[in-house]
Design a protein around this motif. Structure first.
Motif, PDB file in Angstrom:
ATOM      1  N   VAL A 206      43.377-107.057 -54.409  1.00  0.00           N
ATOM      2  CA  VAL A 206      43.330-108.476 -54.777  1.00  0.00           C
ATOM      3  C   VAL A 206      42.713-109.306 -53.650  1.00  0.00           C
ATOM      4  CG1 VAL A 206      44.797-110.503 -55.186  1.00  0.00           C
ATOM      5  CG2 VAL A 206      45.227-108.375 -56.431  1.00  0.00           C
ATOM      6  N   ALA A 207      42.948-108.885 -52.399  1.00  0.00           N
ATOM      7  CA  ALA A 207      42.398-109.614 -51.257  1.00  0.00           C
ATOM      8  C   ALA A 207      40.887-109.434 -51.138  1.00  0.00           C
ATOM      9  CB  ALA A 207      43.065-109.139 -49.965  1.00  0.00           C
ATOM     10  N   ARG A 208      40.329-108.389 -51.785  1.00  0.00           N
ATOM     11  CA  ARG A 208      38.912-108.052 -51.618  1.00  0.00           C
ATOM     12  C   ARG A 208      38.066-108.289 -52.858  1.00  0.00           C
ATOM     13  NH1 ARG A 208      41.953-105.033 -48.314  1.00  0.00           N
ATOM     14  NH2 ARG A 208      41.070-104.393 -46.279  1.00  0.00           N
TER      15      ARG A 208
ATOM     16  N   LEU B 265      39.361-108.447 -61.746  1.00  0.00           N
ATOM     17  CA  LEU B 265      38.730-107.133 -61.617  1.00  0.00           C
ATOM     18  C   LEU B 265      39.656-106.152 -60.908  1.00  0.00           C
ATOM     19  CD1 LEU B 265      35.015-107.966 -60.760  1.00  0.00           C
ATOM     20  CD2 LEU B 265      36.098-107.611 -62.993  1.00  0.00           C
ATOM     21  N   ALA B 266      40.389-106.619 -59.911  1.00  0.00           N
ATOM     22  CA  ALA B 266      41.362-105.755 -59.239  1.00  0.00           C
ATOM     23  C   ALA B 266      42.416-105.266 -60.221  1.00  0.00           C
ATOM     24  CB  ALA B 266      42.023-106.516 -58.086  1.00  0.00           C
ATOM     25  N   LEU B 267      42.894-106.169 -61.082  1.00  0.00           N
ATOM     26  CA  LEU B 267      43.920-105.788 -62.056  1.00  0.00           C
ATOM     27  C   LEU B 267      43.354-104.884 -63.144  1.00  0.00           C
ATOM     28  CD1 LEU B 267      45.898-109.137 -62.441  1.00  0.00           C
ATOM     29  CD2 LEU B 267      46.458-107.149 -61.052  1.00  0.00           C
ATOM     30  N   LEU B 268      42.104-105.089 -63.531  1.00  0.00           N
ATOM     31  CA  LEU B 268      41.492-104.213 -64.532  1.00  0.00           C
ATOM     32  C   LEU B 268      41.364-102.788 -64.009  1.00  0.00           C
ATOM     33  CD1 LEU B 268      38.682-106.508 -65.962  1.00  0.00           C
ATOM     34  CD2 LEU B 268      40.624-105.576 -67.242  1.00  0.00           C
ATOM     35  N   ALA B 269      40.916-102.637 -62.766  1.00  0.00           N
ATOM     36  CA  ALA B 269      40.821-101.301 -62.184  1.00  0.00           C
ATOM     37  C   ALA B 269      42.203-100.666 -62.079  1.00  0.00           C
ATOM     38  CB  ALA B 269      40.153-101.373 -60.812  1.00  0.00           C
ATOM     39  N   PHE B 270      43.195-101.455 -61.720  1.00  0.00           N
ATOM     40  CA  PHE B 270      44.568-100.941 -61.631  1.00  0.00           C
ATOM     41  C   PHE B 270      45.099-100.544 -63.001  1.00  0.00           C
ATOM     42  CE2 PHE B 270      49.146-101.988 -61.964  1.00  0.00           C
ATOM     43  CZ  PHE B 270      49.643-100.944 -61.181  1.00  0.00           C
ATOM     44  N   ASN B 271      44.658-101.227 -64.050  1.00  0.00           N
ATOM     45  CA  ASN B 271      45.173-100.967 -65.393  1.00  0.00           C
ATOM     46  C   ASN B 271      44.697 -99.645 -65.986  1.00  0.00           C
ATOM     47  OD1 ASN B 271      46.784-103.219 -65.627  1.00  0.00           O
ATOM     48  ND2 ASN B 271      46.007-103.761 -67.643  1.00  0.00           N
ATOM     49  N   THR B 272      44.012 -98.833 -65.200  1.00  0.00           N
ATOM     50  CA  THR B 272      43.701 -97.466 -65.635  1.00  0.00           C
ATOM     51  C   THR B 272      44.906 -96.549 -65.457  1.00  0.00           C
ATOM     52  OG1 THR B 272      42.819 -96.940 -63.434  1.00  0.00           O
ATOM     53  CG2 THR B 272      41.247 -97.708 -65.096  1.00  0.00           C
ATOM     54  N   TYR B 273      46.049 -97.094 -65.032  1.00  0.00           N
ATOM     55  CA  TYR B 273      47.188 -96.226 -64.742  1.00  0.00           C
ATOM     56  C   TYR B 273      47.702 -95.402 -65.937  1.00  0.00           C
ATOM     57  CZ  TYR B 273      50.368 -99.825 -66.607  1.00  0.00           C
ATOM     58  OH  TYR B 273      51.013-100.722 -67.419  1.00  0.00           O
ATOM     59  N   PRO B 274      47.500 -95.817 -67.216  1.00  0.00           N
ATOM     60  CA  PRO B 274      47.907 -94.906 -68.294  1.00  0.00           C
ATOM     61  C   PRO B 274      47.160 -93.567 -68.248  1.00  0.00           C
ATOM     62  CG  PRO B 274      47.643 -97.121 -69.158  1.00  0.00           C
ATOM     63  CD  PRO B 274      47.106 -97.141 -67.758  1.00  0.00           C
ATOM     64  N   LEU B 275      45.897 -93.607 -67.827  1.00  0.00           N
ATOM     65  CA  LEU B 275      45.138 -92.365 -67.693  1.00  0.00           C
ATOM     66  C   LEU B 275      45.666 -91.552 -66.516  1.00  0.00           C
ATOM     67  CD1 LEU B 275      41.479 -93.587 -68.301  1.00  0.00           C
ATOM     68  CD2 LEU B 275      43.250 -92.971 -69.956  1.00  0.00           C
ATOM     69  N   MET B 276      46.010 -92.226 -65.429  1.00  0.00           N
ATOM     70  CA  MET B 276      46.572 -91.538 -64.271  1.00  0.00           C
ATOM     71  C   MET B 276      47.928 -90.925 -64.612  1.00  0.00           C
ATOM     72  SD  MET B 276      44.297 -91.933 -61.939  1.00  0.00           S
ATOM     73  CE  MET B 276      43.018 -93.017 -61.299  1.00  0.00           C
ATOM     74  N   THR B 277      48.699 -91.642 -65.427  1.00  0.00           N
ATOM     75  CA  THR B 277      50.000 -91.121 -65.846  1.00  0.00           C
ATOM     76  C   THR B 277      49.833 -89.826 -66.635  1.00  0.00           C
ATOM     77  OG1 THR B 277      50.893 -93.372 -65.948  1.00  0.00           O
ATOM     78  CG2 THR B 277      52.108 -91.671 -67.124  1.00  0.00           C
TER      79      THR B 277
ATOM     80  N   HIS C  86      29.906-104.532 -51.306  1.00  0.00           N
ATOM     81  CA  HIS C  86      30.834-105.668 -51.388  1.00  0.00           C
ATOM     82  C   HIS C  86      32.160-105.299 -52.059  1.00  0.00           C
ATOM     83  CE1 HIS C  86      27.259-108.100 -50.433  1.00  0.00           C
ATOM     84  NE2 HIS C  86      28.100-109.051 -50.101  1.00  0.00           N
ATOM     85  N   ILE C  87      32.103-104.475 -53.104  1.00  0.00           N
ATOM     86  CA  ILE C  87      33.323-104.242 -53.896  1.00  0.00           C
ATOM     87  C   ILE C  87      33.934-102.863 -53.709  1.00  0.00           C
ATOM     88  CG2 ILE C  87      32.404-105.788 -55.669  1.00  0.00           C
ATOM     89  CD1 ILE C  87      32.143-103.258 -57.485  1.00  0.00           C
ATOM     90  N   GLY C  88      33.242-101.951 -53.027  1.00  0.00           N
ATOM     91  CA  GLY C  88      33.688-100.560 -52.962  1.00  0.00           C
ATOM     92  C   GLY C  88      35.101-100.380 -52.442  1.00  0.00           C
ATOM     93  N   ALA C  89      35.425-101.028 -51.326  1.00  0.00           N
ATOM     94  CA  ALA C  89      36.757-100.874 -50.735  1.00  0.00           C
ATOM     95  C   ALA C  89      37.837-101.415 -51.673  1.00  0.00           C
ATOM     96  CB  ALA C  89      36.819-101.583 -49.388  1.00  0.00           C
ATOM     97  N   GLY C  90      37.570-102.574 -52.287  1.00  0.00           N
ATOM     98  CA  GLY C  90      38.555-103.156 -53.200  1.00  0.00           C
ATOM     99  C   GLY C  90      38.802-102.283 -54.407  1.00  0.00           C
ATOM    100  N   VAL C  91      37.731-101.717 -54.977  1.00  0.00           N
ATOM    101  CA  VAL C  91      37.887-100.828 -56.130  1.00  0.00           C
ATOM    102  C   VAL C  91      38.666 -99.577 -55.733  1.00  0.00           C
ATOM    103  CG1 VAL C  91      36.653 -99.380 -57.792  1.00  0.00           C
ATOM    104  CG2 VAL C  91      35.818-101.683 -57.275  1.00  0.00           C
ATOM    105  N   ALA C  92      38.375 -99.029 -54.555  1.00  0.00           N
ATOM    106  CA  ALA C  92      39.097 -97.842 -54.094  1.00  0.00           C
ATOM    107  C   ALA C  92      40.590 -98.130 -53.957  1.00  0.00           C
ATOM    108  CB  ALA C  92      38.521 -97.364 -52.761  1.00  0.00           C
ATOM    109  N   PHE C  93      40.931 -99.285 -53.388  1.00  0.00           N
ATOM    110  CA  PHE C  93      42.343 -99.657 -53.255  1.00  0.00           C
ATOM    111  C   PHE C  93      42.998 -99.780 -54.640  1.00  0.00           C
ATOM    112  CE2 PHE C  93      41.584-101.305 -48.824  1.00  0.00           C
ATOM    113  CZ  PHE C  93      42.583-100.560 -48.219  1.00  0.00           C
TER     114      PHE C  93
END
Length: 302
Positions: free
Chosen positions: A95-97, A102-114, A162-169
């Motif tokens: 969220v800081a980056r 977009l940070a929350l959308l990338a995080f919302n892939t957690y059903p696939l991770m589950t 610009h976004i790589g580190a934030g997406v990785a987090f």
């Protein structure tokens, strides 16, 4: 998704779920405000978690909830707490980056991770619906993140710089949260949700506090807007977290519901209105695909 949450929701339950989604989305917008005015990620996670743990502890004390947890489950509750600590630090780092939505959308892939963790650890074959959802969600996320850099006009290399580190987090937060959900489902069956919540938030608060101490202490806001951001993120997260484990069970909604996956949409609107963050129409379309796919996974009938 828990089977108990799949029948039709009452209007009160539906409204409560939307309220939780709104508060969770607003919590991340408040966090970004705090980060813009001197607060670091560790401080935000420490304050938020300690205050929430104290609130849940008060609820446990008021309701005189006995701590009846077998030693094996206690071990896993500790592991889950560590995972939630890592997830919290990584998500706020994203969220800081990144733009908040977009940070929350990338995080919302957690059903696939589950589904992935359930396959790896317990040999569970993913449902056909999850397999169908994977390419849809990845395609939507690719659009939302503008992977080729066409919407930003920067080109792929500069855009990812610009976004790589934030997406990785955000993706690492998704992976750790998915693992925490799988362990919760399989290794803490029967444990009161309030005790799980207290254990998790206490662990997160202690670990984040230790990290802050190792770095010289907490970094407090440098301006009044930072104090507002820190206060609001703590209030919003703590209130939403408490409602999830006190009000929702009384409304017949156990655990999470797919309705709460509209959180990135609330965050998108709030971040645009309050922070001036905007994303391109193509990214909006990708966001709609991700949110729609996640909600379809959660609302489908067994």
């Amino acid at each position: 998704m828990n089977e108990a949450a799949k029948p039709s929701l009452s209007s009160a339950a539906f409204g409560t779920l939307l309220l939780i989604a709104f508060m969770m989305g607003a919590n991340h917008v408040a966090a970004r405000t705090a980060f813009n005015h001197g607060v670091d990620v560790v401080t935000a996670v420490t304050v938020r978690s300690v205050v929430t743990a104290l609130v849940v502890a008060l609820i446990l004390w008021q309701h005189k909830v006995a701590f009846q947890v077998p030693p094996q489950q206690r071990k896993y509750m500790g592991v889950i707490g560590v995972l939630i600590a890592v997830q919290s630090l990584c998500l706020y780092s994203a969220v800081a980056r990144l733009p908040v939505a977009l940070a929350l959308l990338a995080f919302n892939t957690y059903p696939l991770m589950t589904a992935l963790w359930a396959r790896v650890l317990y040999g569970h074959r993913p449902e056909r619906a999850v397999l169908w959802a994977m390419p849809m969600m990845m395609a939507g996320l690719a659009l939302a993140l503008d992977v080729l850099g066409s919407a930003s006009g920067l080109g792929a290399a500069n855009h990812w710089g610009h976004i790589g580190a934030g997406v990785a987090f955000a993706l690492f937060a998704s992976a750790t949260f998915g693992l925490a959900l799988v362990l919760t489902q399989h290794e803490t069956v029967g444990v009161d949700g309030r005790w799980r919540s207290f254990t998790s938030m206490s662990t997160v608060g202690v670990l984040a506090g230790l990290v802050a101490w190792s770095q010289g202490g907490l970094n407090w806001p440098t301006a009044s807007m930072g104090w507002w951001g820190l206060g609001l993120l703590t209030f919003l997260y703590g209130t939403a977290f408490t409602i999830m484990f006190t009000v929702l069970p009384k409304l017949g909604v156990v655990g999470n519901s797919a309705i709460m996956n509209v959180e990135p949409i609330f965050a998108l609107v709030l971040a645009w209105a309050l922070l001036g963050q905007a994303i391109a129409p193509m990214q909006l379309m990708g966001a709609a695909v991700v949110v729609g796919t996640v909600m379809w996974l959660g609302l489908r009938k067994p």
